[in-house]
Design an enzyme around this catalytic site. Sequence first.
Site, short mmCIF file in Angstrom:
data_model
loop_
_atom_site.label_atom_id
_atom_site.label_comp_id
_atom_site.label_asym_id
_atom_site.label_seq_id
_atom_site.Cartn_x
_atom_site.Cartn_y
_atom_site.Cartn_z
N MET A 1 0.83 -1.20 0.00
CA MET A 1 0.00 0.00 0.00
C MET A 1 0.87 1.26 0.00
SD MET A 1 -3.18 -0.84 2.57
CE MET A 1 -4.70 -1.53 1.93
N ASP A 2 1.89 1.26 0.84
CA ASP A 2 2.78 2.42 0.92
C ASP A 2 3.49 2.64 -0.41
OD1 ASP A 2 4.06 4.57 2.29
OD2 ASP A 2 5.84 3.34 2.50
N GLU A 3 3.90 1.56 -1.06
CA GLU A 3 4.56 1.68 -2.36
C GLU A 3 3.61 2.26 -3.41
OE1 GLU A 3 7.45 1.17 -5.46
OE2 GLU A 3 7.47 1.53 -3.30
#
Length: 244
Positions: free
Chosen positions: A166-168
């Site tokens: 998700m962060d990526e």
Amino acid sequence: MIRRGFQEAARLSRHRALLGGPHILPRLNPTSAFGSSTDSLVSRFCPEKTDLKDYALPNASWCPDMLSLYQEFLEKTKADGWIKLPSFKSNREHIQGLKLPFGLAATSDKSDWRIFTRCIQEEGQGYEYVIFFHPSKKKSVCLFQPGPYLEGAPGFAHGGSLVAMMDETFSKTAYLAGEGLFTLSLSIRFKNLIPVGSLAVLNVDVDKIEDQKLYMSCIAQSRDQKTVYAKSSGVFLQLQLEQE
């Protein structure tokens, strides 16, 4: 030191906003920012010619759902304005002209360094994913297939692997939507476990851009949308890129 650098950068951005001074970054107009100049964000991120390996391409480990949905989005790149993002082994090949905020310094280049989500080199064993981005809608869709090296509960992906994915996806979306380059906050609510080797579809939207921050949300779910794996939100700090 790293934390102090982020805090200083965020403090300065708030200070400029409160003073009513000029923003460090102009608000991007998608119709003019993408493909209209050699300095556009997409041309930086998606070079037309490169010898670098693109890891966001199908391989023998991809499950049928991931392959078929990949083909659907590939068709959308021809007519619906979506862009398939390449994925190189390091952000050094992606983000050029980045000036790190106060307190941070880049170490010497290492040819064997890899972005975290590309650190497992064996196909199908770790992070298999591809991100599609829509400039005018400021949204992305990530097709994510976790491999057995990402296992948490037996047979299911570790929750941390989904957070990283998700962060990526947030970070790539934030960068292309408005030079958002550093995560300020990230929150997540888990709903269900993702079976190893199956497809999770991450839908990311930029909700607003305000005071040099990009506010985004994400829903991770099965292809048929009947199972929600997690919901999350994130805030990213805009940082100006140096001109090449």
